[in-house]
Write a protein that holds these residues in place. Structure first.
Motif, PDB file in Angstrom:
ATOM      1  N   ALA A 204      19.991  36.925  28.604  1.00 16.22           N
ATOM      2  CA  ALA A 204      19.386  36.807  27.277  1.00 16.22           C
ATOM      3  C   ALA A 204      18.052  37.546  27.213  1.00 16.22           C
ATOM      4  O   ALA A 204      17.758  38.232  26.247  1.00 16.22           O
ATOM      5  N   VAL A 205      17.247  37.421  28.264  1.00 15.81           N
ATOM      6  CA  VAL A 205      15.962  38.120  28.290  1.00 15.81           C
ATOM      7  C   VAL A 205      16.203  39.624  28.356  1.00 15.81           C
ATOM      8  O   VAL A 205      15.548  40.399  27.673  1.00 15.81           O
ATOM      9  N   HIS A 206      17.152  40.030  29.162  1.00 15.72           N
ATOM     10  CA  HIS A 206      17.471  41.452  29.295  1.00 15.72           C
ATOM     11  C   HIS A 206      17.910  42.030  27.953  1.00 15.72           C
ATOM     12  O   HIS A 206      17.499  43.122  27.582  1.00 15.72           O
ATOM     13  N   THR A 207      18.720  41.298  27.211  1.00 11.85           N
ATOM     14  CA  THR A 207      19.164  41.745  25.897  1.00 11.85           C
ATOM     15  C   THR A 207      17.977  41.914  24.960  1.00 11.85           C
ATOM     16  O   THR A 207      17.900  42.869  24.206  1.00 11.85           O
ATOM     17  N   MET A 208      17.023  41.002  25.018  1.00  7.74           N
ATOM     18  CA  MET A 208      15.873  41.060  24.124  1.00  7.74           C
ATOM     19  C   MET A 208      15.009  42.282  24.417  1.00  7.74           C
ATOM     20  O   MET A 208      14.336  42.776  23.535  1.00  7.74           O
ATOM     21  N   LEU A 209      15.020  42.771  25.636  1.00  5.81           N
ATOM     22  CA  LEU A 209      14.160  43.882  26.011  1.00  5.81           C
ATOM     23  C   LEU A 209      14.798  45.245  25.760  1.00  5.81           C
ATOM     24  O   LEU A 209      14.106  46.243  25.751  1.00  5.81           O
ATOM     25  N   ARG A 210      16.081  45.289  25.580  1.00  8.75           N
ATOM     26  CA  ARG A 210      16.763  46.577  25.383  1.00  8.75           C
ATOM     27  C   ARG A 210      16.482  47.120  23.998  1.00  8.75           C
ATOM     28  O   ARG A 210      16.563  46.406  23.012  1.00  8.75           O
ATOM     29  N   GLU A 211      16.203  48.413  23.924  1.00  8.87           N
ATOM     30  CA  GLU A 211      15.998  49.050  22.617  1.00  8.87           C
ATOM     31  C   GLU A 211      17.345  49.385  21.983  1.00  8.87           C
ATOM     32  O   GLU A 211      17.533  49.179  20.797  1.00  8.87           O
ATOM     33  N   VAL A 212      18.281  49.899  22.748  1.00  9.44           N
ATOM     34  CA  VAL A 212      19.605  50.239  22.221  1.00  9.44           C
ATOM     35  C   VAL A 212      20.605  49.227  22.760  1.00  9.44           C
ATOM     36  O   VAL A 212      20.713  49.024  23.967  1.00  9.44           O
ATOM     37  N   MET A 213      21.296  48.582  21.815  1.00  6.52           N
ATOM     38  CA  MET A 213      22.233  47.525  22.185  1.00  6.52           C
ATOM     39  C   MET A 213      23.644  47.871  21.735  1.00  6.52           C
ATOM     40  O   MET A 213      23.822  48.583  20.741  1.00  6.52           O
ATOM     41  N   ASP A 214      24.619  47.345  22.462  1.00  2.81           N
ATOM     42  CA  ASP A 214      26.004  47.475  22.015  1.00  2.81           C
ATOM     43  C   ASP A 214      26.278  46.367  21.006  1.00  2.81           C
ATOM     44  O   ASP A 214      25.405  45.559  20.688  1.00  2.81           O
ATOM     45  N   ILE A 215      27.489  46.330  20.497  1.00  2.00           N
ATOM     46  CA  ILE A 215      27.797  45.393  19.421  1.00  2.00           C
ATOM     47  C   ILE A 215      27.680  43.939  19.877  1.00  2.00           C
ATOM     48  O   ILE A 215      27.196  43.084  19.145  1.00  2.00           O
ATOM     49  N   ARG A 216      28.071  43.640  21.110  1.00  2.00           N
ATOM     50  CA  ARG A 216      27.979  42.281  21.624  1.00  2.00           C
ATOM     51  C   ARG A 216      26.523  41.845  21.747  1.00  2.00           C
ATOM     52  O   ARG A 216      26.155  40.746  21.336  1.00  2.00           O
ATOM     53  N   GLN A 217      25.697  42.715  22.318  1.00  2.00           N
ATOM     54  CA  GLN A 217      24.282  42.385  22.494  1.00  2.00           C
ATOM     55  C   GLN A 217      23.575  42.237  21.146  1.00  2.00           C
ATOM     56  O   GLN A 217      22.783  41.318  20.952  1.00  2.00           O
ATOM     57  N   ALA A 218      23.868  43.150  20.219  1.00  2.00           N
ATOM     58  CA  ALA A 218      23.227  43.098  18.902  1.00  2.00           C
ATOM     59  C   ALA A 218      23.674  41.867  18.122  1.00  2.00           C
ATOM     60  O   ALA A 218      22.871  41.232  17.432  1.00  2.00           O
ATOM     61  N   ALA A 219      24.945  41.513  18.225  1.00  2.00           N
ATOM     62  CA  ALA A 219      25.445  40.319  17.538  1.00  2.00           C
ATOM     63  C   ALA A 219      24.749  39.074  18.085  1.00  2.00           C
ATOM     64  O   ALA A 219      24.343  38.188  17.321  1.00  2.00           O
ATOM     65  N   GLU A 220      24.584  39.011  19.388  1.00  2.00           N
ATOM     66  CA  GLU A 220      23.876  37.885  20.009  1.00  2.00           C
ATOM     67  C   GLU A 220      22.413  37.871  19.542  1.00  2.00           C
ATOM     68  O   GLU A 220      21.877  36.817  19.202  1.00  2.00           O
ATOM     69  N   TYR A 221      21.789  39.024  19.504  1.00  2.00           N
ATOM     70  CA  TYR A 221      20.393  39.140  19.073  1.00  2.00           C
ATOM     71  C   TYR A 221      20.217  38.655  17.633  1.00  2.00           C
ATOM     72  O   TYR A 221      19.261  37.972  17.308  1.00  2.00           O
ATOM     73  N   LEU A 222      21.168  39.009  16.758  1.00  2.00           N
ATOM     74  CA  LEU A 222      21.099  38.640  15.345  1.00  2.00           C
ATOM     75  C   LEU A 222      21.636  37.239  15.070  1.00  2.00           C
ATOM     76  O   LEU A 222      21.423  36.695  13.993  1.00  2.00           O
ATOM     77  N   GLY A 223      22.385  36.696  16.014  1.00  2.00           N
ATOM     78  CA  GLY A 223      22.956  35.364  15.821  1.00  2.00           C
ATOM     79  C   GLY A 223      24.159  35.350  14.901  1.00  2.00           C
ATOM     80  O   GLY A 223      24.380  34.383  14.173  1.00  2.00           O
ATOM     81  N   ILE A 224      24.922  36.444  14.914  1.00  2.00           N
ATOM     82  CA  ILE A 224      26.140  36.523  14.110  1.00  2.00           C
ATOM     83  C   ILE A 224      27.303  36.921  15.011  1.00  2.00           C
ATOM     84  O   ILE A 224      27.095  37.325  16.155  1.00  2.00           O
ATOM     85  N   SER A 225      28.503  36.839  14.488  1.00  2.00           N
ATOM     86  CA  SER A 225      29.670  37.201  15.297  1.00  2.00           C
ATOM     87  C   SER A 225      29.784  38.718  15.419  1.00  2.00           C
ATOM     88  O   SER A 225      29.305  39.472  14.566  1.00  2.00           O
ATOM     89  N   GLY A 226      30.441  39.147  16.470  1.00  2.00           N
ATOM     90  CA  GLY A 226      30.693  40.568  16.664  1.00  2.00           C
ATOM     91  C   GLY A 226      31.531  41.151  15.547  1.00  2.00           C
ATOM     92  O   GLY A 226      31.308  42.283  15.111  1.00  2.00           O
TER      93      GLY A 226
END
Length: 83
Positions: free
Chosen positions: A4-26
């Motif tokens: 989770a911390v690693h995802t928060m630090l990434r500038e470019v995310m894939d769809i799974r990481q971005a969905a988790e970051y936004l709190g929505i489904s892929g």
């Protein structure tokens, strides 16, 4: 580094990481990206999301003068009266 911390630090995310970051489904995020509703780009045939652009998009959409977002209550079907 935890996921989770690693995802928060990434500038470019894939769809799974971005969905988790936004709190929505892929699936929802994929639809938003395909419709051009959310800032995204394709790298090859896969969607990618820049965290800084998502942050700016969220600020824009959550602002007091945001007119692009409208939450409509579900419309109920009219009830037929008994005869």
């Amino acid at each position: 580094m935890p996921g989770a911390v690693h995802t928060m630090l990434r500038e470019v995310m894939d769809i799974r990481q971005a969905a988790e970051y936004l709190g929505i489904s892929g699936d929802t995020l994929y639809r938003y990206a395909s419709e051009g509703f959310i800032p995204a780009f394709k790298l090859g045939n896969r969607w990618r999301f820049k965290r800084s652009l998502l942050d700016a998009w969220m600020v824009e959409k959550s602002g007091p003068h945001s007119s692009d977002i409208s939450v409509m209550p579900k419309q109920k079907k009219p009830v037929r009266r008994a005869r």
